[in-house]
Design a protein around this motif. Structure first.
Motif, PDB file in Angstrom:
ATOM      1  N   UNK A 339     -19.703   0.247  28.645  1.00  0.00           N
ATOM      2  CA  UNK A 339     -18.497  -0.200  29.351  1.00  0.00           C
ATOM      3  C   UNK A 339     -18.750  -1.555  30.000  1.00  0.00           C
ATOM      4  N   UNK A 340     -17.937  -2.569  29.668  1.00  0.00           N
ATOM      5  CA  UNK A 340     -18.158  -3.903  30.241  1.00  0.00           C
ATOM      6  C   UNK A 340     -17.600  -3.995  31.654  1.00  0.00           C
ATOM      7  N   UNK A 341     -18.072  -4.941  32.441  1.00  0.00           N
ATOM      8  CA  UNK A 341     -17.466  -5.173  33.756  1.00  0.00           C
ATOM      9  C   UNK A 341     -16.062  -5.733  33.614  1.00  0.00           C
ATOM     10  N   UNK A 342     -15.340  -5.703  34.705  1.00  0.00           N
ATOM     11  CA  UNK A 342     -13.955  -6.176  34.687  1.00  0.00           C
ATOM     12  C   UNK A 342     -13.903  -7.635  34.252  1.00  0.00           C
ATOM     13  N   UNK A 343     -12.998  -7.922  33.329  1.00  0.00           N
ATOM     14  CA  UNK A 343     -12.808  -9.293  32.865  1.00  0.00           C
ATOM     15  C   UNK A 343     -13.660  -9.677  31.675  1.00  0.00           C
ATOM     16  N   UNK A 344     -14.534  -8.791  31.207  1.00  0.00           N
ATOM     17  CA  UNK A 344     -15.371  -9.087  30.054  1.00  0.00           C
ATOM     18  C   UNK A 344     -14.899  -8.271  28.857  1.00  0.00           C
ATOM     19  N   UNK A 345     -14.894  -8.913  27.684  1.00  0.00           N
ATOM     20  CA  UNK A 345     -14.560  -8.196  26.476  1.00  0.00           C
ATOM     21  C   UNK A 345     -15.722  -7.319  26.022  1.00  0.00           C
ATOM     22  N   UNK A 346     -15.400  -6.208  25.361  1.00  0.00           N
ATOM     23  CA  UNK A 346     -16.433  -5.271  24.938  1.00  0.00           C
ATOM     24  C   UNK A 346     -17.432  -5.913  23.979  1.00  0.00           C
ATOM     25  N   UNK A 347     -16.942  -6.576  22.962  1.00  0.00           N
ATOM     26  CA  UNK A 347     -17.831  -7.100  21.924  1.00  0.00           C
ATOM     27  C   UNK A 347     -18.732  -8.214  22.481  1.00  0.00           C
ATOM     28  N   UNK A 348     -18.171  -9.041  23.337  1.00  0.00           N
ATOM     29  CA  UNK A 348     -18.985 -10.083  23.971  1.00  0.00           C
ATOM     30  C   UNK A 348     -20.043  -9.461  24.876  1.00  0.00           C
ATOM     31  N   UNK A 349     -19.681  -8.401  25.570  1.00  0.00           N
ATOM     32  CA  UNK A 349     -20.605  -7.691  26.463  1.00  0.00           C
ATOM     33  C   UNK A 349     -21.759  -7.077  25.669  1.00  0.00           C
TER      34      UNK A 349
END
Length: 561
Positions: A339-349
């Motif tokens: 689960x990414x932090x708020x404001x981050x996209x999953x794939x980039x994370x």
């Protein structure tokens, strides 16, 4: 209006005098003695007999003394408590007399008044940490009479605790067990002398099984420094019975002396029931470039970053990014947070975590044999450059890779480095973190060149990671930048943080060279009013502090004053 008639009240009758020395006479009540003492014998006659030639005040004091003895004699003594065990011996040498007096002065100083002007006197509270560190290098023990003051100072200032507790040694821990105000010391490190050595394996085992948590952490760290395998065996023996928060702290202590022999243990920790323990184990494994986890991460991340022809120019190449589409169970077991932090996209994370855990040396072979500097210079297609470079920065810090740190830092004169968006505090592009990977002299030279080009406004945190005392080029750059700021008419408190660092970090031998800066100079046109006098005061304080530091080091070395 009716009037109120005020009538005098009758005087307070004095108790019948008694003779306290007469055993047949009942003693005067204690409240009566206290009342007479509070009002004074001139206003109230003491409730005691006054012998010939004796003043009423003396008779009152005699009666109070006798009454005190009578009251104490009527108390039943309580059972005596168990005497504490004697304090352990501390075989380290004592401080030289001059250094002992200096420590007493440093501990007694409370610093400048809040909101007051500092003046030209050195701030002794800021010199105490440096004095403690120097005393530790000499291997001295703290004077017994100053142990309480040292523990009080460490209680109020957490930055002093490691060095202060090391100086107090085993006797500091002994005192801390007897005073709740110093219980914090039992959660810190009490100094190496409180720990058994390699020649006492039974004492090591007993302390590991029965010691306080702080003692166990210190013991594990000490054993790992001299024999990493023995330290790992110590931890593995009780790992299954440790609390989750303790397992996490023990894992952190492994990172200081991490070796390839730790890999099997850390691989097992990837299945720990605590998520924080699993994450820490994965980070440690990724710091071992030859580990199986690092290889698995490389297999996942390398296909995501490929060389491709640049759009419109087939002779040029760019890095094309294709981030992972899912975060499977294997990735999560290897430490990838789904689960990414708020404001981050999953794939980039997910991509950032994979690249961060990939051995940096794998990128050269994957990208055509290019050096780290050549790889960093490659254009990145799309909007992926920041994500990719941030991940490489985190990898360079975690893997302590100087080659990649140099490439990502770039030249200190690069104007892009001064841009706020380039390296915000705490981000992966934090230049300060990358600087910590470089050798000390190279780090200081890089910062000195950065200051020469960009000034001091962006260099404060960089200066904080440079070794003390600063090298001559770094010290010269800082002083020259301060002199330029004075010539520009700025107020010195705009640079108070850097000036404070200079007081603590400049080589004391530089004091003579700085004398010329203490004079009051003419203020340039448009300068802040009074800035010349304030700068003179600041440089006087700097020179005085440097000379005091030189004196302190001479005292610790036992040199005659």
């Amino acid at each position: 209006m009716p009037t109120t008639r005020i009538t005098p009240t009758a005087p307070i009758p004095s108790p019948t005098p008694t003779d306290p020395t007469d055993p047949t006479t009942a003693p005067a009540p204690w409240p009566d003695l206290v009342g007479a003492a509070l009002l004074g014998t001139g206003r109230r006659t003491p409730p005691v007999a006054v012998r010939a030639g004796q003043s009423p005040a003396a008779a009152l004091l005699d009666a109070a003394a006798v009454s005190t003895v009578r009251r104490r004699a009527a108390l039943r003594p309580a059972p005596a408590g168990e005497r504490p065990a004697p304090a352990p011996a501390d075989p380290r040498p004592p401080l030289p007399a001059a250094a002992r007096r200096r420590l007493a002065l440093l501990l007694a100083d409370r610093g400048p008044a809040a909101g007051g002007r500092r003046g030209t006197d050195p701030d002794l509270t800021e010199l105490l940490p440096q004095w403690l560190a120097a005393a530790g290098e000499h291997g001295y023990r703290a004077p017994e009479a100053l142990l309480p003051a040292l523990l009080d100072a460490a209680r109020s200032r957490t930055d002093l605790r490691p060095a202060a507790l090391a100086l107090t040694g085993p006797r500091g821990l002994w005192l801390a067990r007897l005073n709740d105000d110093w219980r914090f010391a039992l959660r810190g490190i009490g100094g190496p002398l409180s720990l058994p050595g390699a020649d006492a394996p039974e004492a090591v085992r007993r302390l590991w099984e029965e010691g306080l948590f702080a003692e166990r952490v210190a013991l594990l760290t000490a054993v790992r420094r001299r024999d990493p395998r023995a330290g790992l065996e110590l931890l593995a023996a009780t790992w299954a019975t440790e609390r989750a928060e303790d397992r996490l702290m023990f894992l952190d202590s492994l990172g200081e002396a991490l070796t390839p022999t730790d890999e099997p243990f850390l691989e097992q920790a990837l299945s720990d029931r605590s998520r924080n323990v699993r994450t820490t184990a994965a980070e440690l494994l990724s710091a071992l470039p030859g580990s199986a986890l690092a290889a698995r991460m490389a297999e996942r991340s390398l296909p995501c970053v490929q060389l491709a022809p640049a759009a419109g120019d087939t002779t040029a190449e760019v890095l094309a990014i294709d981030p992972p589409g899912t975060c499977d169970a294997g990735m999560q077991r290897d430490g990838v947070a789904a689960k990414p932090p708020s404001g981050r996209g999953e794939r980039a994370w997910w991509l950032g975590q994979l690249v961060e855990a990939t051995p940096l040396d794998r990128w050269s072979g994957h990208l055509g044999g290019r050096t780290p500097a050549e790889i960093v210079a490659l254009p990145v297609a799309g909007d992926w450059r920041t994500e990719l470079h941030d991940a490489w920065c985190r990898a360079a810090v975690r893997q302590r890779h100087p080659g990649w740190a140099r490439a990502l830092l770039g030249a200190p004169g690069d104007p892009v480095l001064a841009a706020p968006e380039m390296a915000p505090a705490g981000s992966a592009r934090d230049l300060t973190k990358l600087l910590t990977v470089l050798p000390g002299d190279e780090r200081a030279l890089w910062v000195s060149e950065f200051i020469a080009v960009h000034g001091l406004s962006d260099a404060f945190r960089m200066l904080g990671v440079c070794a003390v005392p600063w090298t001559e080029p770094l010290g010269r750059s800082v002083v020259d930048a301060l002199d330029i700021a004075r010539d520009a008419g700025s107020y010195p408190w705009s640079f108070s943080g850097v000036m404070g660092l200079a007081e603590r970090c400049l080589d004391p031998a530089e004091a003579g060279r700085l004398d010329m800066l203490t004079a009051v100079t003419d203020e340039p046109e448009g300068a802040s009013p009074g800035s010349g006098g304030y700068w003179s005061e600041a440089f006087l304080r700097l020179v005085g502090t440097l000379r005091l530091r030189a004196t302190m080091h001479a005292e610790l070395a036992g040199e005659p004053s």
